[in-house]
Design an enzyme around this catalytic site. Structure first.
Site, PDB file in Angstrom:
ATOM      1  N   PHE A 138      -6.523 -50.736 -10.908  1.00 54.48           N
ATOM      2  CA  PHE A 138      -6.427 -49.923  -9.690  1.00 54.48           C
ATOM      3  C   PHE A 138      -5.910 -48.545 -10.068  1.00 54.48           C
ATOM      4  O   PHE A 138      -4.870 -48.418 -10.707  1.00 54.48           O
ATOM      5  CB  PHE A 138      -5.490 -50.565  -8.656  1.00 54.48           C
ATOM      6  CG  PHE A 138      -5.452 -49.782  -7.359  1.00 54.48           C
ATOM      7  CD1 PHE A 138      -6.336 -50.062  -6.328  1.00 54.48           C
ATOM      8  CD2 PHE A 138      -4.549 -48.735  -7.187  1.00 54.48           C
ATOM      9  CE1 PHE A 138      -6.318 -49.315  -5.147  1.00 54.48           C
ATOM     10  CE2 PHE A 138      -4.528 -47.979  -6.018  1.00 54.48           C
ATOM     11  CZ  PHE A 138      -5.413 -48.274  -4.992  1.00 54.48           C
ATOM     12  N   ASP A 157      -2.148 -45.353 -16.980  1.00 51.82           N
ATOM     13  CA  ASP A 157      -1.776 -45.178 -15.575  1.00 51.82           C
ATOM     14  C   ASP A 157      -0.450 -45.893 -15.335  1.00 51.82           C
ATOM     15  O   ASP A 157      -0.393 -47.113 -15.287  1.00 51.82           O
ATOM     16  CB  ASP A 157      -2.889 -45.761 -14.690  1.00 51.82           C
ATOM     17  CG  ASP A 157      -2.570 -45.639 -13.203  1.00 51.82           C
ATOM     18  OD1 ASP A 157      -1.423 -45.343 -12.853  1.00 51.82           O
ATOM     19  OD2 ASP A 157      -3.502 -45.875 -12.401  1.00 51.82           O
ATOM     20  N   LYS A 166       4.268 -42.480  -7.590  1.00 50.53           N
ATOM     21  CA  LYS A 166       5.136 -43.375  -6.815  1.00 50.53           C
ATOM     22  C   LYS A 166       6.655 -43.096  -6.884  1.00 50.53           C
ATOM     23  O   LYS A 166       7.174 -42.434  -6.016  1.00 50.53           O
ATOM     24  CB  LYS A 166       4.801 -44.820  -7.130  1.00 50.53           C
ATOM     25  CG  LYS A 166       3.422 -45.174  -6.538  1.00 50.53           C
ATOM     26  CD  LYS A 166       3.124 -46.643  -6.512  1.00 50.53           C
ATOM     27  CE  LYS A 166       1.921 -46.935  -5.634  1.00 50.53           C
ATOM     28  NZ  LYS A 166       0.734 -47.392  -6.338  1.00 50.53           N
TER      29      LYS A 166
END
Ligand SMILES: *Cc1c(COP(=O)(O)O)cnc(C)c1O
Length: 383
Positions: A131, A216, A244
């Site tokens: 993702f 990532d 995040k």
């Protein structure tokens, strides 16, 4: 109308909603509109690593906003400069440059563009169940028809190979591949932890074929897995994507890269990227992580949490796994209804994929709170 009715009337319905209205948070506790208390095991999907309502970060945001809240990146600013230097000094050696943006998907978007610009090649390889975000470039790297199908056609040049399978990856490589894009622990894809050996081989493959390795760490970054960045336990990338937890809950993303990466002036940018308010929040948040020893805490409490999860005796559970305070409970059935049941017992958890319950507590969670979570999980799962 109440909050739920107003939301459902006016907001575009892209989120599978849960039946809860949150109004307040402190540390690893959340409170709903009826005053009910919950233990947070979601951290807003890995955003709230330092917990909710941190006063040092709140103060940094307030003071910076009053002093100079915004300053676009064509103009120099000392707070942005300090954060760039801080990130480079905190990240694995060799990641010497920073590009600031505002979210995870933008960090991936930047990484893909920088890889094309640097190598002159067009293609990318990502992993099954990976993702990477939802804007058009990142979306092509994200795996799964539920994300991609309504939005075809995808950006050209992205291939997916099985995760953690070196042979399959090796077979997919050709001279057109600019970069390989991977998570060290797949967050949305079921809390799957890659092998160090796999990442080391991928690193050598990238070097031998002149490809770039993009890692990532949007979800794994900032202490979550027991090291400041998860890649420290696996491999050093050419490009590291962060977001995040970066700015303690304020929207911010960053792309860190080696000196090899070069992008023409004016070819990329972001209006809000690197604004002093977000930078001040990030500096304060990194300070909290270091001062409160949250990286070490994620490591020791994560090991404790995993051990406790393993002690739950249930025919419904296939496996528990994870790294640091990034944990997954894989069920033999769909996990959705259990997420609801666990919430009703006062613990907020996440789904990962369809059959994995994901636990991402704030790194400030206490051992006692973990014990309370385990009691709830026993009630829900034990035979
Ligand atoms: C959340 C996430 C993204 C996307 O971040 P957004 O800020 O939602 O765009 C990308 N990669 C990973 C691994 C993520 O967990």
């Amino acid at each position: 109308m109440n909050t739920k009715e107003i939301t459902d009337t006016y907001e575009l319905a892209v989120y599978p909603k849960r039946d809860i209205v949150l109004v307040r948070g402190k540390g690893s506790r959340l409170y709903d509109d009826k005053g009910r208390e919950y233990i947070d095991c979601a951290s807003n999907i890995g955003v709230s690593n330092i917990g909710h309502g941190n006063e040092a970060v709140a103060k940094a945001i307030y003071e910076q906003y009053l002093k100079l809240g915004n300053c676009y990146s064509m103009l120099y600013n000392p707070v942005r400069a300090e954060l760039a230097q801080r990130l480079v000094n905190t990240a694995p050696k060799g990641l010497n440059r920073v590009f600031f943006c505002n979210s995870g998907t933008e960090a991936i978007e930047g990484a893909l563009k920088f890889a094309r610009a640097t190598t002159g090649r067009k293609e990318f390889i990502a992993a099954v169940r990976g993702f990477h975000g939802r804007t058009m470039g990142a979306l092509a790297a994200t795996w799964g028809p539920e994300y991609q199908k309504p939005f075809m056609p995808m950006l050209e040049g992205l291939k997916h190979v099985p995760y953690n399978d070196y042979e399959k990856l090796n077979q997919a490589v050709d001279d057109n591949v600019a970069a390989i894009l991977l998570e060290t622990v797949q967050g949305e894809g079921g809390i799957r932890v890659g092998d160090k050996e796999y990442f080391q081989k991928v690193r050598m493959l990238c070097d031998s074929k002149d490809m770039l390795l993009i890692i990532d760490e949007v979800q794994t970054g900032f202490g979550r897995t027991g090291t400041m960045f998860a890649c420290e336990q696996f491999v050093t990338p050419d490009i590291l994507c962060l977001a995040k937890a970066l700015a303690g809950g304020i929207p911010m993303g960053a792309v860190l890269c080696t000196d090899r990466i070069s992008v023409p002036v004016k070819s990329h940018g972001s209006t809000f990227g690197g604004n002093p308010t977000a930078c001040a929040a990030a500096l304060a948040s990194i300070e909290v992580i270091e001062k409160e020893g949250l990286v070490e805490r994620a490591k020791t409490l994560g090991a404790y949490f995993l051990e406790q999860l393993k002690s739950i005796k249930s025919r419904k559970i296939r496996e528990v796994r994870g790294l640091g305070l990034m944990l997954g409970i894989e069920l033999k059935e769909k996990a959705g209804q259990y997420v609801q049941q666990i919430m009703e017992k006062g613990v907020i958890v996440l789904l990962s994929g369809v059959n994995v319950i994901r636990l991402l507590p704030p790194l400030v969670i206490s051992r006692e709170e973990i014990d309370s979570v385990i009691i709830v999980l026993r009630e829900v799962f034990e035979d």
